[in-house]
Design an enzyme around this catalytic site. Structure first.
Site, PDB file in Angstrom:
ATOM      1  N   ASP A 175       0.864  -1.171   0.000  1.00  0.00           N
ATOM      2  CA  ASP A 175       0.000   0.000   0.000  1.00  0.00           C
ATOM      3  C   ASP A 175       0.908   1.231   0.000  1.00  0.00           C
ATOM      4  OD1 ASP A 175      -2.349   1.478   0.158  1.00  0.00           O
ATOM      5  OD2 ASP A 175      -2.297   1.517   2.347  1.00  0.00           O
ATOM      6  N   THR A 196       0.027   4.728   1.513  1.00  0.00           N
ATOM      7  CA  THR A 196      -0.053   5.511   2.740  1.00  0.00           C
ATOM      8  C   THR A 196       0.251   4.645   3.960  1.00  0.00           C
ATOM      9  OG1 THR A 196      -1.728   6.921   1.730  1.00  0.00           O
ATOM     10  CG2 THR A 196      -1.507   7.025   4.123  1.00  0.00           C
ATOM     11  N   ASP A 254      -1.843  -1.720   6.348  1.00  0.00           N
ATOM     12  CA  ASP A 254      -2.031  -1.248   7.716  1.00  0.00           C
ATOM     13  C   ASP A 254      -2.879  -2.183   8.554  1.00  0.00           C
ATOM     14  OD1 ASP A 254      -4.583  -0.853   6.791  1.00  0.00           O
ATOM     15  OD2 ASP A 254      -4.456   1.330   6.717  1.00  0.00           O
TER      16      ASP A 254
END
Length: 839
Positions: free
Chosen positions: A529, A531, A728
């Site tokens: 990913d 971010t 995340d």
């Protein structure tokens, strides 16, 4: 036809294996049984009634099969194993035992993650059970004359002045086992050496011992000296051998006990009743050869092997012990303005704690007053201290720098980051890698095959060997029994896993289980990913641009929207609005549109903040001038959120999120390892292209919704790729679950240890590089250990059987076989310990 059933009553991998084997023994069935969840997927050629399946399982244990996931009301927890296990109590098992209770496990993990409440021997392989490391506790001291006096730490009694003594003796199980074996080893040496010398001197021409007394008297001396060795020092081998026979779990102790027992009993009978033996057992001197020296030397050398293993086992778990040392036993709590020293077990959430320079931080929390630099290397693997100020999070086990500060406790006991890490490392180090199935399947047939080989060896020598042929047959059969060592085969995988998992924890790489470690070595595609993975994950608003509206009023509107969102970009907008000291009204009809943005009603106006897809979904009236400005921002690598009010695009927010300093170097290192790195981001095409170009990524996809990431992983897996996904652990949950290896990125106490197979405490891509290299080193080490174990037995057993005798006249003494057997296990452990040197 295929049916899925629920199995109740399984508590360990041994149960799972037994249930699977039983179901597969039914004609017309192929079953696959899993422990978590406790299910059986049964493929049938024709329908077989559930009652027939239940009947087969009832015959092998207290197992229940049903179509209902809920356990029946009957007490299925009282399992036939009869030992403590998580499933027996109905509670989730944690690797860190409760204060005051020890938990023991088999280092070869014969029954998976099954544990025992008391020390002893594994009922399957016979090895000493190891004690799981515990978090340290503060020692309580009392006065021997005034037991009502109790305090933390040593000192003197305030009543009589006597030195206080510990209320409980120190409990070092590993050292206790080692000392017990060392004591037996000393006894064995004292009595074995003279037995060996008497037997060897008999071979010298004009034996000087015969000038003292006749050979039959020396035989009685050998017998007397061998008794302490057999019935004290080496008795543990016979106990474990007998246990292995009655439990039908044949192992290395079966072979040792059988070989030395036969030699010892043969020698006693030959000593007491020499005339019962035929001439084939007699030497050219006419006497029957005794083997007291063989029995005692073999037992002593086997004991030496156990002693060396006990010492080596303490080193394999050294990483866990180093983590345990990070936890202090006491802390300074502030109560009513005064400092008091308390045990960490007495700290409650919300307590204020004073941390002095050089102190270890006792629990997780946040600094409430003061600032300092914190050495977090023991948690993250990064050697550079991190500056912390008021409001920043601090973790247990880390070391304060040269300033003092006050912190507020937020997580205590088993909830702290350090406790979770220790728990995870303990659990992972006791898990089985898929490669171990090979060793397990071979070990199941190994001992019976060795016993057959030993018997055939005796028959061949007895029939075709030189005189005394029966003596040769007996001694070579014993050598075959002694040299075979399934222990080395069983230790090959768990020792490497234990050292590797501990090493990973020391460098901030938390591995959930051995299967993840093995699969990570096979990964050839990494999905990342943007971010929080490639970037810092701390976005900040660079500017807000609006047309035909008041900038602060629009900022207040979108801040009102974002106070309902947990997205990192939302927090960036809130921080920007708070910096301008703005106040905002309440939002009504708030809605978070996954992968697109947020909408709601603010002051009677329809406000939308998100990406272009959101604007299209609400059919917003676009503005070419604003769109052109947005594209210019995106080409600089900025993340841009569109702002629409009452269905009209009126401006945008430009948000920047810096790329982590190590991201580019880590991606280059992964690509050099042969891993294809692909970025999947929900950001727009322009921003994604800029970031991908800067990092040198060969592939990327922009504007990805969670289901797009999931589908991309499925597509890669369909092409035969082994995919790891780093995210995340929240928005990327579907993709993390689908990937062969899910890697959670986290920082500080917010690390999501349970969300993926591998967790990176620091949360940067360098952790993935470390995980990849560690997994490769561990799997290479395991393969080396398996090779050593296999080649040792493939070469050793034929030599012990006398294969070289017809060609070179070489026979292997059972005593040499015992020495080789002992060192084979130690060599496997020693090879595993080399993993501690991985950088």
């Amino acid at each position: 036809m295929t049916h899925t059933y629920y199995i109740h009553g399984m508590s360990c991998d041994g149960c799972r294996t037994k249930v699977e084997k039983t179901l597969n023994s039914i004609e017309g069935i192929h079953a696959e049984v899993s422990l978590e969840p406790p299910q059986a997927i049964v493929h049938m050629q024709k329908h077989i009634p559930l009652e027939q399946l239940q009947s087969a399982l009832s015959a092998v244990g207290k197992y229940t099969i049903s179509t209902d996931s809920k356990a029946p009301h009957t007490d299925t927890h009282q399992h036939s194993h009869g030992h403590h296990h998580a499933a027996h109590t109905g509670h989730k098992h944690t690797a860190t035992p409760q204060h005051g209770k020890g938990t023991y496990y088999c280092p070869m993990h014969c029954e998976g993650d099954k544990t025992y409440e008391k020390p002893g021997n594994c009922p399957v392989c016979g090895m000493n059970l190891e004690k799981m490391p515990e978090l340290p506790t503060s020692a309580k001291y009392t006065c021997p004359m005034h037991p009502e006096i109790v305090q933390n730490g040593p000192g003197s009694c305030p009543i009589c002045g006597m030195d206080l003594v510990p209320m409980q003796p120190s409990d070092n199980e590993e050292n206790r086992t080692y000392l017990d074996l060392r004591k037996k080893m000393i006894v064995a040496l004292i009595f074995t050496v003279p037995v060996f010398l008497i037997a060897m001197i008999e071979m010298i021409p004009n034996n000087p011992l015969l000038r003292i007394m006749d050979v039959q008297y020396w035989n009685w001396v050998q017998f007397g000296l061998s008794l302490p060795v057999v019935f004290y020092a080496g008795w543990l081998f016979f106990e474990r051998a007998w246990q292995s026979i009655i439990s039908r779990n044949l192992n290395m102790f079966t072979l040792i006990g059988l070989g030395t027992g036969v030699a010892f009993i043969f020698s006693i009978i030959a000593l007491l009743f020499p005339n019962v033996f035929p001439d084939e057992f007699r030497t050219h001197h006419g006497s029957v050869t005794l083997y007291f020296e063989a029995s005692t030397v073999i037992l002593t050398l086997a004991l030496l092997g156990q002693l060396m293993e006990a010492r080596a086992h303490t080193q394999t778990s050294s990483a866990i012990k180093e983590l345990l040392k990070l936890s202090p036993t006491e802390a300074i709590r502030i109560r009513n303005g005064a400092d008091e020293k308390v045990s960490i077990h007495d700290i409650a959430v919300g307590d204020l704690l004073r941390i002095k320079p050089g102190d270890r931080i006792p629990v997780d929390g946040r600094i409430s007053d003061g600032e300092s630099s914190i050495d977090e290397s023991m948690i993250t693997g990064e050697p550079i201290p991190v500056d912390k100020k008021s409001g920043d999070a601090v973790s247990s086990g880390t070391i304060n720098g040269n300033k003092s500060f006050v912190m507020r406790a937020e997580k205590v006991g088993s909830e702290t980051l350090l406790a979770q890490i220790i728990n995870m490392v303990n659990t992972a180090s006791r898990s089985k890698a898929p490669i171990q199935k090979l060793a397990d399947s071979i070990a199941g047939y190994f001992v019976p095959i060795v016993m057959i080989i030993a018997f055939v060896t005796f028959l061949i020598w007895a029939k075709w060997g030189p005189p005394p042929s029966l003596n040769y047959g007996l001694i070579n059969a014993i050598a075959v029994l002694i040299i075979a060592c399934p222990c080395a085969l069983g230790l090959a995988t768990p020792m490497s896993v234990m050292v590797g998992v501990g090493k990973g924890a020391q460098s901030g790489v938390l591995i959930k289980n051995a299967e993840a470690l093995e699969n990570m070595d096979k990964v050839n595609v990494l999905i990342v990913d943007k971010t929080g993975t490639i970037t810092e994950g701390k976005p900040s608003v660079e500017k807000i641009s609006v047309q035909q509206a008041d900038e602060n009023e629009v900022l207040a509107y979108i801040a009102s929207l974002n106070q309902n969102s947990e997205h990192p970009l939302a927090q960036a907008v809130l921080n920007f609005a708070q910096a301008r000291h703005l106040k905002w009204p309440q939002t009504k009809n708030f809605e978070a549109v996954m992968g697109k943005g947020v909408t709601g009603t603010v002051d009677g106006k329809q406000v939308a903040l998100g990406n272009k897809a959101l604007m299209e979904s609400i059919k917003a009236q676009m503005n070419p001038e604003i769109e052109q400005a947005i594209v210019a921002e995106q080409k600089q690598g900025k993340t841009v959120s569109y702002i629409a009010i009452d269905g009209k695009l009126i401006g945008f927010v430009s948000i920047t999120d810096a790329i982590k300093p190590d991201s580019k170097a880590a991606i280059n290192a992964l690509q050099a390892e042969g891993i294809e790195v692909i970025m999947l981001t929900g950001d727009n095409e322009n921003t994604a292209a800029t970031v991908a170009k800067e990092l040198g990524l060969s592939a990327y996809k922009a504007s990805c919704l969670p289901q797009d990431k999931l589908n991309e992983i499925k597509h890669l897996q369909a092409k035969g790729k082994i995919v790891a996904m780093a995210g995340d652990g929240i928005n990327d949950a579907p993709a993390l679950t689908q990937a062969n290896i899910g890697i959670a990125m986290g920082t500080g106490t917010d690390v999501a240890i349970e969300s993926a197979r591998i967790t990176l405490v620091k949360g940067d891509l360098q952790g993935i590089v470390r995980a990849k290299r560690l997994s490769h080193a561990v799997m290479k080490n395991i393969r080396q250990n398996l090779f050593f174990a296999f080649i040792y037995n493939i070469l050793g057993i034929p030599v012990a059987a006398g294969l070289l005798y017809p060609f070179f006249g070489i026979l292997l003494s059972p005593m040499i076989a015992a020495l080789a057997m002992s060192f084979s296990s130690v060599s496997v452990i020693g090879n595993a310990l080399r993993l501690r040197a991985i950088s």
